[in-house]
Every structure is written in C-alpha cells, then in structure tokens.
Design an enzyme around this catalytic site. Structure first.
Site, mmCIF file in Angstrom:
data_model
loop_
_atom_site.group_PDB
_atom_site.id
_atom_site.type_symbol
_atom_site.label_atom_id
_atom_site.label_comp_id
_atom_site.label_asym_id
_atom_site.label_seq_id
_atom_site.Cartn_x
_atom_site.Cartn_y
_atom_site.Cartn_z
ATOM 1 N N TYR A 123 3.711 -14.284 1.635
ATOM 2 C CA TYR A 123 3.246 -15.584 1.150
ATOM 3 C C TYR A 123 4.359 -16.324 0.418
ATOM 4 O O TYR A 123 5.299 -15.708 -0.103
ATOM 5 C CB TYR A 123 2.022 -15.416 0.226
ATOM 6 N N HIS B 26 0.331 -4.382 -5.164
ATOM 7 C CA HIS B 26 0.579 -4.109 -6.575
ATOM 8 C C HIS B 26 -0.158 -2.833 -6.974
ATOM 9 O O HIS B 26 -1.338 -2.654 -6.639
ATOM 10 C CB HIS B 26 0.062 -5.260 -7.442
ATOM 11 N N TYR C 291 -4.390 -14.565 -1.986
ATOM 12 C CA TYR C 291 -5.120 -13.813 -3.003
ATOM 13 C C TYR C 291 -6.472 -14.468 -3.263
ATOM 14 O O TYR C 291 -6.590 -15.701 -3.236
ATOM 15 C CB TYR C 291 -4.340 -13.783 -4.319
ATOM 16 N N HIS D 23 3.328 -6.773 0.259
ATOM 17 C CA HIS D 23 3.370 -5.728 -0.760
ATOM 18 C C HIS D 23 1.989 -5.505 -1.350
ATOM 19 O O HIS D 23 1.097 -6.349 -1.225
ATOM 20 C CB HIS D 23 4.352 -6.094 -1.885
ATOM 21 N N ARG E 104 7.541 -14.020 -0.291
ATOM 22 C CA ARG E 104 7.492 -12.632 -0.727
ATOM 23 C C ARG E 104 7.242 -11.720 0.462
ATOM 24 O O ARG E 104 6.394 -11.990 1.296
ATOM 25 C CB ARG E 104 6.341 -12.408 -1.715
#
Length: 256
Positions: free
Chosen positions: A164, A179, A125, A177, A174
């Site tokens: 990640y 959000h 991120y 995906h 995870r």
C-alpha cells in the site's frame, strides 16, 4: 519539491555505505535501526529526542494500573484464525503463518500473548484513518491473537496482505507485511515488529525495512515459505521465528 523515490534511494545508499564502512573499521554491528534514520521521514519527525523518563516513584507496576490486563481465559481458539471472524469468506490468498518465540539461547518462551494486525489483500486496513482508495473487505478485519504453547510456538491462519502507499515520498509503497506484537509479563514489556514475505520487489525501495542497516538483521524479518506448513487445498505456509534478544534478535520497532 516533493521527495522522489530516487532521492530516498540515494539517502538509503549513503546511510548503508556509512554503516558498512563503520563496521569494516571495527564499529559494532547494529541489529536495530537508529531512531533518526533520515529516509524514514515520519520517524525522523516524531522520534524521542530526550532520554526516557523513569516511572514515577520508581515502581514500574504503577504503569500497569492504567494498562490492559491479559490472561489465558481472554484468548479463544478462534482468535488466531482471521478468516472466520465474519459470515463470509475473505478475499485473497489464504496462508498459515507459524513459528516459535525464543529467548537469546534458543529456549521457548511459553504462554506469551502474540497479536497480529495487517492490511487486507488489496492493501487496505480496516481503520477509520485509512485513506488508501482500495476496497475494504467486509469479511476481513485483519486482527488476531494467540498464546504460545509449551514449545513457544504460535500459529495464525490469515490472508496474504497487499502492498500500500504511505506518503513518505512520491510513489512510496510499503512491501506486504504483517505487524506482530509480543507481550512479556507486563504491558510495559510489549515489543512490536513486522514480518515480510520472500522476494518482494519493494524491499529495496522501503526506508522502513532499509533502516535496519545490518543485512543479516534485515533478512531475519523475512519469513520462509514452508511446504510442510501449507495445508492441502486450503492455504500456503510461511515460517517465521521471533528471537527476543542476543546476536540473533529480531528487529523491533522501539529498539532494544
């Protein structure tokens, strides 16, 4: 001792078995997870333990005085394309993600603000608190927004995110995906959820996804590859509808 994936797998199985047994005995289907779902350790530690507090004075609009204000004029035609926000091309698999925002009766919800945020192709991120030692992409920030059209449809052009690590337990990863955030007519109506990609091998190991103990509800979080949405020589296409309420509702992070 640090929790292992095997420990988490056992907890997930126990929770799933207990849920399946309860439903078989006549308990209602749960479309949303419990806030104290133990395998999701950070949620277990931080979820609200007291009843919600009514807005002071009984007027929910007082909350709006300190909240952001959005309107049609705040959105540009470029906000929904996350691949053109910088001078260069982002690294990764380009894709188009499109679907409809629907109410419980399948009717389109028009003119609604839809926002997304995500990791880059390496699973990183663009955030100051991100500590994952994966490379940043100077040409990808990972945020976008759009308004639904008259058919309730939204569409984004972006890069497929990578998985990640997230520290819930040893070797916790995870699944890839995106959000999603959906606004109603006020900031207090905001709903947040996640969209996943088909056939991800990490699904069975992820306590966040597995906290949705109803299998049908879990499946509604997974997008479908749609060849008609794919753009020749440019991007893969994924379709994903968001249903706001009812028996086909999409799971949301805050519960109903």
């Amino acid at each position: 001792m640090a929790l292992t994936q095997s420990d988490i797998d056992s907890e997930i199985k126990d929770q799933q078995d207990a849920y399946d047994k309860a439903v078989a005995g006549g308990a209602p289907v749960l479309h949303h997870p419990r806030r104290d779902y133990a395998p999701y350790r950070s949620s277990l530690l931080r979820h609200p333990k007291q009843p919600l507090v009514a807005v002071s004075g009984g007027d929910p609009e007082t909350v709006e005085l300190s909240g952001p204000v959005f309107g049609v004029t705040d959105i540009t035609e470029h906000d929904s394309d996350l691949t053109i926000h910088h001078r260069g091309e982002p690294i990764g698999e380009r894709m188009t993600v499109s679907g409809r925002l629907l109410d419980r009766d399948g009717r389109p919800v028009r003119g609604q603000l839809v926002e997304i945020w995500q990791a880059n192709a390496a699973g990183r991120y663009a955030h100051l608190r991100e500590q994952h030692p994966a490379p940043l992409d100077p040409n990808f920030t990972g945020v976008g927004r759009t308004l639904t059209d008259d058919q309730g449809r939204y569409s984004f052009t972006t890069i497929k995110p990578g998985p990640y690590p997230w520290g819930n337990h040893t070797n916790a990863w995870r699944p890839a995906h995106i959000h999603f955030s959906v606004f109603g007519t006020a900031f207090t109506q905001r709903l947040v959820t996640q969209m996943y990609f088909p056939s991800d091998p990490l699904f069975r190991y992820d306590p966040i996804l597995q906290s949705v103990t109803d299998e049908a509800a879990r499946e509604r979080l997974v997008a479908t590859y749609d060849h008609d949405l794919s753009k020749p020589e440019f991007s893969m296409g994924y379709a994903w509808d968001i249903v706001l309420d009812g028996p086909s509702a999409t799971w949301i992070e805050e519960g109903r």
